[in-house]
Design a protein around this motif. Structure first.
Motif, PDB file in Angstrom:
ATOM      1  N   PHE A 173       0.827  -1.205   0.000  1.00  0.00           N
ATOM      2  CA  PHE A 173       0.000   0.000   0.000  1.00  0.00           C
ATOM      3  C   PHE A 173       0.863   1.257   0.000  1.00  0.00           C
ATOM      4  O   PHE A 173       0.559   2.235  -0.662  1.00  0.00           O
ATOM      5  CB  PHE A 173      -0.917   0.026   1.224  1.00  0.00           C
ATOM      6  N   SER A 174       1.960   1.241   0.748  1.00  0.00           N
ATOM      7  CA  SER A 174       2.813   2.431   0.820  1.00  0.00           C
ATOM      8  C   SER A 174       3.509   2.709  -0.514  1.00  0.00           C
ATOM      9  O   SER A 174       3.852   3.854  -0.799  1.00  0.00           O
ATOM     10  CB  SER A 174       3.837   2.296   1.947  1.00  0.00           C
ATOM     11  N   LEU A 175       3.695   1.690  -1.324  1.00  0.00           N
ATOM     12  CA  LEU A 175       4.311   1.882  -2.640  1.00  0.00           C
ATOM     13  C   LEU A 175       3.363   2.566  -3.632  1.00  0.00           C
ATOM     14  O   LEU A 175       3.808   3.095  -4.641  1.00  0.00           O
ATOM     15  CB  LEU A 175       4.765   0.540  -3.216  1.00  0.00           C
ATOM     16  N   MET A 176       2.069   2.546  -3.331  1.00  0.00           N
ATOM     17  CA  MET A 176       1.083   3.128  -4.245  1.00  0.00           C
ATOM     18  C   MET A 176       1.079   4.649  -4.218  1.00  0.00           C
ATOM     19  O   MET A 176       0.602   5.275  -5.147  1.00  0.00           O
ATOM     20  CB  MET A 176      -0.324   2.627  -3.890  1.00  0.00           C
ATOM     21  N   THR A 177       1.579   5.244  -3.161  1.00  0.00           N
ATOM     22  CA  THR A 177       1.525   6.691  -3.038  1.00  0.00           C
ATOM     23  C   THR A 177       2.857   7.295  -3.460  1.00  0.00           C
ATOM     24  O   THR A 177       3.915   6.709  -3.222  1.00  0.00           O
ATOM     25  CB  THR A 177       1.210   7.107  -1.585  1.00  0.00           C
ATOM     26  N   PRO A 178       2.816   8.480  -4.053  1.00  0.00           N
ATOM     27  CA  PRO A 178       4.060   9.109  -4.507  1.00  0.00           C
ATOM     28  C   PRO A 178       4.869   9.752  -3.371  1.00  0.00           C
ATOM     29  O   PRO A 178       5.933  10.293  -3.607  1.00  0.00           O
ATOM     30  CB  PRO A 178       3.578  10.173  -5.502  1.00  0.00           C
ATOM     31  N   TYR A 179       4.357   9.681  -2.162  1.00  0.00           N
ATOM     32  CA  TYR A 179       5.062  10.221  -1.005  1.00  0.00           C
ATOM     33  C   TYR A 179       5.344   9.083  -0.029  1.00  0.00           C
ATOM     34  O   TYR A 179       4.823   7.986  -0.172  1.00  0.00           O
ATOM     35  CB  TYR A 179       4.233  11.313  -0.317  1.00  0.00           C
ATOM     36  N   ARG A 180       6.161   9.348   0.961  1.00  0.00           N
ATOM     37  CA  ARG A 180       6.478   8.331   1.967  1.00  0.00           C
ATOM     38  C   ARG A 180       5.496   8.476   3.129  1.00  0.00           C
ATOM     39  O   ARG A 180       5.473   9.495   3.803  1.00  0.00           O
ATOM     40  CB  ARG A 180       7.904   8.492   2.444  1.00  0.00           C
ATOM     41  N   ASP A 181       4.693   7.443   3.328  1.00  0.00           N
ATOM     42  CA  ASP A 181       3.638   7.476   4.344  1.00  0.00           C
ATOM     43  C   ASP A 181       4.176   7.823   5.731  1.00  0.00           C
ATOM     44  O   ASP A 181       3.668   8.719   6.395  1.00  0.00           O
ATOM     45  CB  ASP A 181       2.899   6.136   4.409  1.00  0.00           C
ATOM     46  N   MET A 182       5.181   7.102   6.176  1.00  0.00           N
ATOM     47  CA  MET A 182       5.687   7.306   7.532  1.00  0.00           C
ATOM     48  C   MET A 182       6.333   8.677   7.694  1.00  0.00           C
ATOM     49  O   MET A 182       6.241   9.283   8.760  1.00  0.00           O
ATOM     50  CB  MET A 182       6.673   6.201   7.912  1.00  0.00           C
ATOM     51  N   GLU A 183       6.950   9.175   6.650  1.00  0.00           N
ATOM     52  CA  GLU A 183       7.533  10.514   6.700  1.00  0.00           C
ATOM     53  C   GLU A 183       6.437  11.566   6.868  1.00  0.00           C
ATOM     54  O   GLU A 183       6.571  12.511   7.658  1.00  0.00           O
ATOM     55  CB  GLU A 183       8.333  10.778   5.426  1.00  0.00           C
ATOM     56  N   GLU A 184       5.343  11.403   6.136  1.00  0.00           N
ATOM     57  CA  GLU A 184       4.217  12.329   6.256  1.00  0.00           C
ATOM     58  C   GLU A 184       3.594  12.258   7.655  1.00  0.00           C
ATOM     59  O   GLU A 184       3.242  13.282   8.237  1.00  0.00           O
ATOM     60  CB  GLU A 184       3.147  12.022   5.200  1.00  0.00           C
ATOM     61  N   ILE A 185       3.470  11.057   8.188  1.00  0.00           N
ATOM     62  CA  ILE A 185       2.916  10.900   9.538  1.00  0.00           C
ATOM     63  C   ILE A 185       3.858  11.536  10.567  1.00  0.00           C
ATOM     64  O   ILE A 185       3.408  12.229  11.481  1.00  0.00           O
ATOM     65  CB  ILE A 185       2.645   9.418   9.843  1.00  0.00           C
ATOM     66  N   ASN A 186       5.155  11.330  10.407  1.00  0.00           N
ATOM     67  CA  ASN A 186       6.129  11.956  11.314  1.00  0.00           C
ATOM     68  C   ASN A 186       6.073  13.476  11.251  1.00  0.00           C
ATOM     69  O   ASN A 186       6.368  14.151  12.234  1.00  0.00           O
ATOM     70  CB  ASN A 186       7.547  11.483  11.005  1.00  0.00           C
ATOM     71  N   ASN A 187       5.692  14.010  10.098  1.00  0.00           N
ATOM     72  CA  ASN A 187       5.562  15.461   9.939  1.00  0.00           C
ATOM     73  C   ASN A 187       4.203  15.975  10.419  1.00  0.00           C
ATOM     74  O   ASN A 187       3.904  17.152  10.279  1.00  0.00           O
ATOM     75  CB  ASN A 187       5.783  15.869   8.480  1.00  0.00           C
ATOM     76  N   GLY A 188       3.370  15.092  10.933  1.00  0.00           N
ATOM     77  CA  GLY A 188       2.091  15.506  11.492  1.00  0.00           C
ATOM     78  C   GLY A 188       0.948  15.563  10.503  1.00  0.00           C
ATOM     79  O   GLY A 188      -0.075  16.191  10.778  1.00  0.00           O
ATOM     80  N   ASN A 189       1.066  14.880   9.365  1.00  0.00           N
ATOM     81  CA  ASN A 189       0.001  14.885   8.365  1.00  0.00           C
ATOM     82  C   ASN A 189      -1.115  13.939   8.830  1.00  0.00           C
ATOM     83  O   ASN A 189      -1.038  12.727   8.692  1.00  0.00           O
ATOM     84  CB  ASN A 189       0.540  14.462   6.999  1.00  0.00           C
ATOM     85  N   VAL A 190      -2.160  14.531   9.390  1.00  0.00           N
ATOM     86  CA  VAL A 190      -3.275  13.761   9.956  1.00  0.00           C
ATOM     87  C   VAL A 190      -4.018  12.996   8.861  1.00  0.00           C
ATOM     88  O   VAL A 190      -4.442  11.857   9.072  1.00  0.00           O
ATOM     89  CB  VAL A 190      -4.231  14.694  10.731  1.00  0.00           C
ATOM     90  N   ALA A 191      -4.169  13.583   7.696  1.00  0.00           N
ATOM     91  CA  ALA A 191      -4.897  12.929   6.604  1.00  0.00           C
ATOM     92  C   ALA A 191      -4.229  11.615   6.212  1.00  0.00           C
ATOM     93  O   ALA A 191      -4.907  10.595   6.035  1.00  0.00           O
ATOM     94  CB  ALA A 191      -4.981  13.863   5.399  1.00  0.00           C
ATOM     95  N   VAL A 192      -2.924  11.622   6.096  1.00  0.00           N
ATOM     96  CA  VAL A 192      -2.200  10.399   5.752  1.00  0.00           C
ATOM     97  C   VAL A 192      -2.291   9.393   6.900  1.00  0.00           C
ATOM     98  O   VAL A 192      -2.441   8.193   6.669  1.00  0.00           O
ATOM     99  CB  VAL A 192      -0.731  10.710   5.385  1.00  0.00           C
ATOM    100  N   GLY A 193      -2.243   9.876   8.140  1.00  0.00           N
ATOM    101  CA  GLY A 193      -2.368   8.994   9.294  1.00  0.00           C
ATOM    102  C   GLY A 193      -3.718   8.290   9.334  1.00  0.00           C
ATOM    103  O   GLY A 193      -3.798   7.091   9.593  1.00  0.00           O
ATOM    104  N   ILE A 194      -4.784   9.037   9.062  1.00  0.00           N
ATOM    105  CA  ILE A 194      -6.129   8.445   9.048  1.00  0.00           C
ATOM    106  C   ILE A 194      -6.236   7.418   7.926  1.00  0.00           C
ATOM    107  O   ILE A 194      -6.754   6.315   8.121  1.00  0.00           O
ATOM    108  CB  ILE A 194      -7.200   9.540   8.898  1.00  0.00           C
TER     109      ILE A 194
END
Length: 129
Positions: free
Chosen positions: A24-45
């Motif tokens: 699933f994480s390969l499907m997105t053009p961004y790094r999921d865990m990096e976005e979550i570490n940066n506080g991106n709530v939308a990616v976390g949800i």
């Protein structure tokens, strides 16, 4: 012998859960865990929805199949449907690109997509039974 089978089954279930999350994480053009570490709530949800949806399909596949091979096969079928739901949902919303909305932190899109994943997982699981 029962304990050995239980340990092997548990290992395979955990392995498939994390393999599914990795795919699933390969499907997105961004790094999921990096976005979550940066506080991106939308990616976390959305990632939470992916995890729950993957667990639903895996749980039903494990519950309804006696062999690890059949469980893995039905998990793969259900998981392919789950991945397809992302692409279909993205296709059905031509006015916005889901990955851009999530990277931008759109919580409404993240929540909706998590619900889509969970709903599709429940629906697909009924086919596995």
């Amino acid at each position: 012998m029962i304990v050995v089978n239980l340990i092997i089954s548990l290992f395979v279930i955990v392995l498939l859960q994390f393999a599914g999350m990795y795919i699933f994480s390969l499907m997105t053009p961004y790094r999921d865990m990096e976005e979550i570490n940066n506080g991106n709530v939308a990616v976390g949800i959305t990632m939470g929805g992916k995890f729950v949806a993957t667990a639903i399909i895996l749980g039903i596949a494990a519950y309804t199949n006696a062999s690890i091979w059949h469980m893995s096969l039905w998990f793969a079928v259900g998981y392919a449907c789950l991945i397809a739901s992302y692409w279909v949902f993205d296709w059905l919303t031509p006015g916005m690109k889901l990955s851009d909305q999530l990277k931008g932190g759109n919580v409404a899109v993240g929540t909706l997509l998590a619900a889509v994943y969970i709903g599709i997982a429940i629906s697909v699981s009924s086919l596995i039974i």
